[in-house]
Design an enzyme around this catalytic site. Structure first.
Site, PDB file in Angstrom:
ATOM      1  N   GLU A 130      38.446  -0.899  58.746  1.00 12.96           N
ATOM      2  CA  GLU A 130      39.126  -1.566  57.634  1.00 12.96           C
ATOM      3  C   GLU A 130      40.607  -1.797  57.966  1.00 12.96           C
ATOM      4  OE1 GLU A 130      39.349   0.919  54.162  1.00 12.96           O
ATOM      5  OE2 GLU A 130      39.843  -0.745  52.841  1.00 12.96           O
ATOM      6  N   GLU A 170      32.845   2.794  48.880  1.00 10.12           N
ATOM      7  CA  GLU A 170      32.730   2.020  47.639  1.00 10.12           C
ATOM      8  C   GLU A 170      31.391   1.339  47.449  1.00 10.12           C
ATOM      9  OE1 GLU A 170      36.153  -0.376  48.279  1.00 10.12           O
ATOM     10  OE2 GLU A 170      37.273   1.482  48.247  1.00 10.12           O
TER      11      GLU A 170
END
Ligand code: RAM
Length: 882
Positions: free
Chosen positions: A765, A469
């Site tokens: 993550e 992202e």
């Protein structure tokens, strides 16, 4: 040497550019061996403060006469301390911003008849030739772009900054870079040229990877101010005389990658004498955004640079025609390839974080399904180069970045080695300030992984991840900023980002999940409005400035952000007042009075990515009241403290009152009559303790239940994004240091050391980032869970900032040994000087050595509970181990 060192202007080191504030703040470290300062004297080329009786040495506002625009100021400081009068510091510099009316250049767009699809758009070359009658005495260039530019003067690349002008909320702020180019210009013909690509302005990035976020055209603005020996001046700027064409960069996008065809290179394109008759005329623009020169600014942060070069640790060939290069470390940056094969060879480079079972680069975990567009987005990160067979050509894609450890190289008929391939680590060139080591190698590796995840996500803006992202997620930065502020000087970096966060705030006060946020037109407006305003994410507007104030003593950032903070808190308070969570409203048709302060509706990410979800309701349908109300309390509480610091008595009272009511509402709704919490998760208990949501008399009971939950999970953590940074600190602070160490050293999943044992070089993550068989999930490079290393700094080594004495003017040293560690040490370059804390255990005794910098004091608490005050200098103390 008896002289002050480390001169800083605002939050930057020497040669600070583009200062617009009339009173930039100056800082220095006191001379080595000094105790405290009684007076200082600052002098510049045109002003002398004289002796000023003051003990301030951090962020001292310049108080001399106003300095005109575009002027370079040389400054020095001397101090009076217990060592007597010091010598002058080494000369340092700042330069004032150009006055707006000094801009004579016009914005130009390269000629672009048709705009290709995103990902297929080339970089443009722009050039202009001009003649000088003599070599200049002095020449400075100021440049910026819509897109990413590289500047050249007479064939030489100007400066070493990358990805300029950097990423900002372009409609509000656009950074200008300034360089001395005196040495590059000469008598006779000269050329100024630029390479211009889409960058963040027009290219793809972020969650949705939608292009054209800020506009549909790229553009350049540059101005060269040349001074002749006789005082005469010449200005050469972007104007109608510039020409443009496409060179060897046939496609460049931050997300998709860069494609270069060296057969299309135009040798000498930025040098005099090139026949550019076939090039097109650039278009001058002065309408719309182009008319707004008021948004031109300079960065309060250091620039992005190639900070380090990595050699491959292995090159393998999983199948014919394919080589896989392993750089041994997950990084943000790009590859440098100097072996390109014979003319016409087409080489493809695919960048990834993990290898699949066959030893090839896998990208599956980076592909995302974008439900708002109904598509699965390609992971991108693919470069391509076609060789011209010309010796000396080097492929180095400076108009894209990738998050990678491995690169799959296809199509190259030659074997690669460390002489022909390397990786450039690219990020904001922040000053390192914090270090940690201890006797447990795995903890040292965990620390290293957290440092790397931060480096990989500090590319002009703090990002969530460098591959999937690359967006400036608000929640991620508020989670990590206290940790980052120990490892690196992130003051200017945060100040820059906060300006953009405020610029992107909605009129009703809600804040985006990431900043800068272009506000993509192609996305559904309703969906966009719906997901904007999540608790724990928008709270970055309050938490980040507060943490920057605590770490660096910067009150100006509090003043500058105050309105934004207040609008965010007002937004949460309004939603709390006006809306109710549907299920609560169903069971309790008439709202209880406290519900006016319960923020239990709207979209919230919630705790986010806990290892086990007891509840399989989709997160966006769950009751996030416990999280959102907690954050509304926390932000209102911090805002009241900010108001106190700024001397705003009304604000302090108003937000203090709001905070108290919100906290009472949380208690009324989420604490049962027997004192237990109605949401029985680790995260909820951690937050209740960390924010002081449970009353004093329930703290021990709440902590006890947290421990039970941890034990019930077989001594595993159960927190997600928001609560993880507080988990070990609250355990330690409530008398469960032993459990904190057990979690820290836990090495079965979910745990930090499970990542390290699985070979992680950056923080994942997801707690389940990589399966036992090596299959990766989600991003392997998110710093948020790495915030645990703050426990190493503050609890293991024991260096703790104090809320009542920002910038470590007074601090605590309170090591809490445990977990079988026999030694630990941390060093930290505070705004006043270097702090260190080292301990080791030998023969049943704990030995501590502490360094307290000049101008500060510390309160040292030994593990046996003994407390003493320490002034500047080194201190040794021992006590029995318990
Ligand atoms: C993910 C991002 C980020 C997180 C949000 C909620 O897509 O990676 O880390 O803050 O979601």
């Amino acid at each position: 040497m008896n002289q002050p060192t480390r001169p800083r202007v605002e939050h930057l080191d020497d040669d600070v550019q583009g200062i617009r504030h009339p009173a930039p703040r100056l800082s220095w470290w006191l001379p080595a061996g000094a105790g405290s300062q009684v007076a200082y004297r600052i002098r510049t080329d045109v002003w002398d403060s004289g002796r000023v009786e003051s003990d301030q040495s951090v962020l001292v506002p310049y108080s001399g006469p106003a300095i005109p625009g575009g002027r370079r100021v040389t400054w020095q400081v001397k101090v009076w301390t217990d060592l007597g009068e010091s010598d002058w510091s080494e000369p340092a510099h700042w330069e004032t911003a150009l006055e707006l009316d000094s801009w004579q250049a016009s914005w130009i767009e390269p000629a672009e008849d048709t705009v290709a699809e995103p990902g297929d758009r080339p970089a443009y070359l722009l050039r202009r030739e001009f003649t000088l009658h003599e070599a200049p005495e002095h020449a400075r260039v100021r440049v910026t772009a819509h897109g990413i530019y590289e500047l050249f003067v007479n064939g030489v690349r100007v400066g070493e900054d990358e990805l300029t002008p950097g990423f900002t909320a372009y409609r509000a702020h656009l950074q200008v870079q300034s360089h001395d180019v005196t040495g590059l210009l000469r008598q006779g013909p000269n050329v100024i040229g630029a390479v211009l690509s889409d960058g963040w302005f027009r290219g793809r990035f972020g969650f949705h990877r939608v292009a054209d976020g800020y506009g549909t055209r790229t553009a350049l603005l540059a101005q060269l101010d040349i001074q002749a020996a006789d005082g005469g001046t010449v200005t050469v700027g972007t104007d109608a005389d510039w020409r443009s064409t496409v060179g060897e960069i046939v496609a460049a996008d931050l997300m998709d990658g860069q494609r270069v065809d060296f057969r299309r290179a135009i040798p000498g394109w930025a040098e005099p004498g090139l026949d550019d008759a076939a090039w097109s005329k650039a278009t001058v623009r002065d309408d719309g955004l182009y008319a707004d020169f008021g948004r031109l600014t300079t960065s309060p942060a250091p620039p992005v640079r190639r900070v380090e070069t990595l050699a491959p640790v292995a090159v393998t060939s999983p199948r014919p025609g394919v080589q896989v290069v392993d750089f041994g470390q997950n990084i943000n940056g790009w590859v440098r390839l100097s072996e390109l094969g014979p003319r016409g060879t087409k080489v493809t480079l695919t960048h990834g974080e993990a290898l699949g079972p066959e030893g090839d680069v896998t990208m599956d975990h980076l592909a995302v399904a974008d439900d708002t567009q109904g598509v699965t987005l390609d992971p991108g990160q693919r470069d391509e180069v076609i060789s011209a067979g010309r010796p000396g050509d080097v492929f180095e894609p400076r108009h894209t970045t990738h998050g990678f450890r491995y690169v799959r190289v296809e199509g190259l008929p030659v074997s690669l080695s460390k002489d022909t391939v390397s990786a450039a680590v690219v990020h904001t060139d922040l000053r390192r300030t914090g270090w940690f080591r201890c006797s447990d190698e795995r903890l040292n590796r965990l620390h290293e992984a957290a440092v790397w995840s931060f480096r990989d996500n500090a590319c002009d803006v703090p990002t969530d991840c460098p591959q999937r992202e690359r967006a400036g997620f608000t929640g991620d930065w508020q989670i990590f900023v206290p940790t980052a502020a120990f490892l690196y000087d992130v003051a200017g970096f945060s100040v820059k980002w906060l300006r953009d966060l405020a610029a992107d705030q909605w009129p009703d006060g809600r804040l985006p999940n990431w900043a800068p946020e272009p506000g993509h037109a192609r996305r559904s407006e309703d969906m966009y409005a719906y997901i904007t305003g999540s608790a724990g994410w928008g709270d970055a507007a309050v938490i980040v400035p507060w943490e920057i104030y605590l770490a660096y003593g910067d009150q100006r950032v509090l003043a500058d952000q105050y309105a934004s903070m207040a609008r965010w808190v007002a937004y949460g308070a309004r939603i709390a007042r006006e809306q109710r969570f549907p299920e609560r409203a169903a069971v309790r048709p008439v709202a209880a009075p406290h519900e006016a302060y319960l923020w239990d509706s709207g979209f919230h990410w919630g705790e986010w990515l806990e290892p086990r979800h007891a509840d399989d309701t989709p997160f966006y349908l769950q009751d996030h009241g416990p999280v959102a109300t907690a954050y509304l309390y926390w932000s209102a509480h911090l805002l009241s403290r900010v108001a106190t610091v700024l001397g705003k008595a009304d604000g302090a009272a108003e937000y203090g009152e709001l905070a108290a009511r919100v906290r009472d509402a949380w208690r009324a709704e989420f604490i049962r009559p027997d004192g237990s919490l109605s949401v029985d998760t680790q995260a909820n208990h951690v937050r209740a303790l960390a924010f002081g949501l449970v009353p004093e008399e329930l703290r021990a009971q709440t902590a006890q239940r947290l421990v039970e939950l941890i034990r019930a999970a077989d001594t595993h953590l159960g927190t997600g994004f928001l609560a993880t940074p507080y988990l070990l600190p609250v355990l330690a602070d409530t008398g469960h240091t032993d459990v904190a160490y057990e979690l820290l050293l836990q090495d079965t999943r979910p745990s930090w050391l499970a990542m390290i044992d699985q070979g992680a070089t950056t923080v994942w993550e997801d707690w389940d980032g990589v399966d036992d068989d090596g299959t990766p999930h989600a991003s392997l490079n998110h710093y948020s869970k790495g915030a645990v290393v703050s426990f190493l700094h503050r609890h293991v080594a024991g260096i703790r900032p104090r809320q009542d004495a920002p910038a470590y003017r007074h601090f605590d040293i309170r090591p809490e040994p445990g977990g079988g560690l026999v030694s630990a040490e941390a060093e930290f370059d505070s705004p006043y000087g270097r702090i260190s804390s080292r301990w080791h255990v030998s023969k049943g005794r704990f030995h501590l050595t502490v360094t307290v910098p000049a101008g500060t004091t510390a309160t040292v608490t030994m593990p046996d509970g003994r407390v003493f005050d320490a002034g500047p200098g080194e201190h040794h103390e021992t006590c029995p181990t318990s």
